[in-house]
Design an enzyme around this catalytic site. Sequence first.
Site, short mmCIF file in Angstrom:
data_model
loop_
_atom_site.label_atom_id
_atom_site.label_comp_id
_atom_site.label_asym_id
_atom_site.label_seq_id
_atom_site.Cartn_x
_atom_site.Cartn_y
_atom_site.Cartn_z
N ASP A 1 -5.99 10.70 2.40
CA ASP A 1 -7.18 11.40 1.92
C ASP A 1 -7.91 10.61 0.84
O ASP A 1 -7.44 9.59 0.36
CB ASP A 1 -6.82 12.79 1.39
CG ASP A 1 -5.51 12.80 0.59
OD1 ASP A 1 -5.21 11.78 -0.05
OD2 ASP A 1 -4.80 13.82 0.60
N GLU B 1 -5.38 22.61 2.64
CA GLU B 1 -5.02 23.76 1.81
C GLU B 1 -4.46 24.90 2.67
O GLU B 1 -4.59 24.88 3.91
CB GLU B 1 -6.26 24.24 1.05
CG GLU B 1 -6.92 23.17 0.18
CD GLU B 1 -6.24 22.97 -1.16
OE1 GLU B 1 -5.03 23.24 -1.27
OE2 GLU B 1 -6.92 22.53 -2.10
N ASP C 1 1.92 24.69 -3.25
CA ASP C 1 1.66 25.74 -2.28
C ASP C 1 1.95 25.27 -0.85
O ASP C 1 1.54 25.89 0.12
CB ASP C 1 0.22 26.26 -2.38
CG ASP C 1 -0.82 25.15 -2.20
OD1 ASP C 1 -0.42 24.00 -1.93
OD2 ASP C 1 -2.02 25.45 -2.34
N HIS D 1 0.84 22.62 0.69
CA HIS D 1 -0.22 21.95 1.44
C HIS D 1 0.12 20.48 1.63
O HIS D 1 0.73 19.84 0.78
CB HIS D 1 -1.59 22.15 0.78
CG HIS D 1 -1.82 21.33 -0.46
ND1 HIS D 1 -1.77 21.87 -1.72
CD2 HIS D 1 -2.14 20.03 -0.63
CE1 HIS D 1 -2.03 20.94 -2.61
NE2 HIS D 1 -2.25 19.80 -1.97
#
Length: 263
Positions: free
Chosen positions: A70, A147, A140, A142
Amino acid sequence: MRVVIQENYDKMSQWAANVIAARINGHRGKGPFVLGLPTGSSPLGVYRELIRKNKAGEVSFADVVTFNMDEYLGLPREHDQSYWRFMHENFFDHLTDMRPENVHILNGMAPDPEAECRQYEEQIAALGGIDLFLGGIGVDGHLAFNEPYTSLTSRTGVRVLTTDTRIVNSRFFGNDPEKVPAKALSVGIGTVTDAKEVLILISGHNKARALAAVVEGGVSQKWTCSALQMHNNAVIACDEDACGELTVDTYKYFLDIERGERL
């Protein structure tokens, strides 16, 4: 899914680096080895060990082609928080034989971000896909910038970052979440799971809830890394601190399986 539990972060990093080096060496003479790479704190120990191995002549990157996961949208590569800069400062610039033309990182300043993402997928496909994708996860669960509730079949594209992610990453932007870009370019979950092998690093007590959800929970868009449960060759390398939320039986099961692997 295979889960390899190591005593601490350093041992986890060394184990993962050994796997990557072995895969690269085993691929020698078969064309380019295509390696997916992450940024963040999780892979730094792996990068340090791979640099050491490279300088010691234990592994060559001359025939390795890399694709990063990314990049922030709107950050030029010269920005001190761009992932292009992170990768060069922490990894590529220290390798003795990494060819610059073999490094692929999404362009956060692309005039047409969607076209940039399509071309990224095309470049990966032209090389026959990713041989091994190294990654880390957020608290979380991800994976890359996918997300919670991102499609588990998603491809490389523009992602909107959650407030939580911007708060977590604000430590790199003067502790001001508003300075963290609101969007990023990211490979998709489908891009990662298409890889022949996936190796995910999970360390620290703050990732314990995510590890438990990814390993013991069901496949869910809420925990995007859980898609790896459906992968035939996915490995999670973790340290003891990350295992705090696993049930005792699960913890013992994976230790027992790995003990058997070593016999």
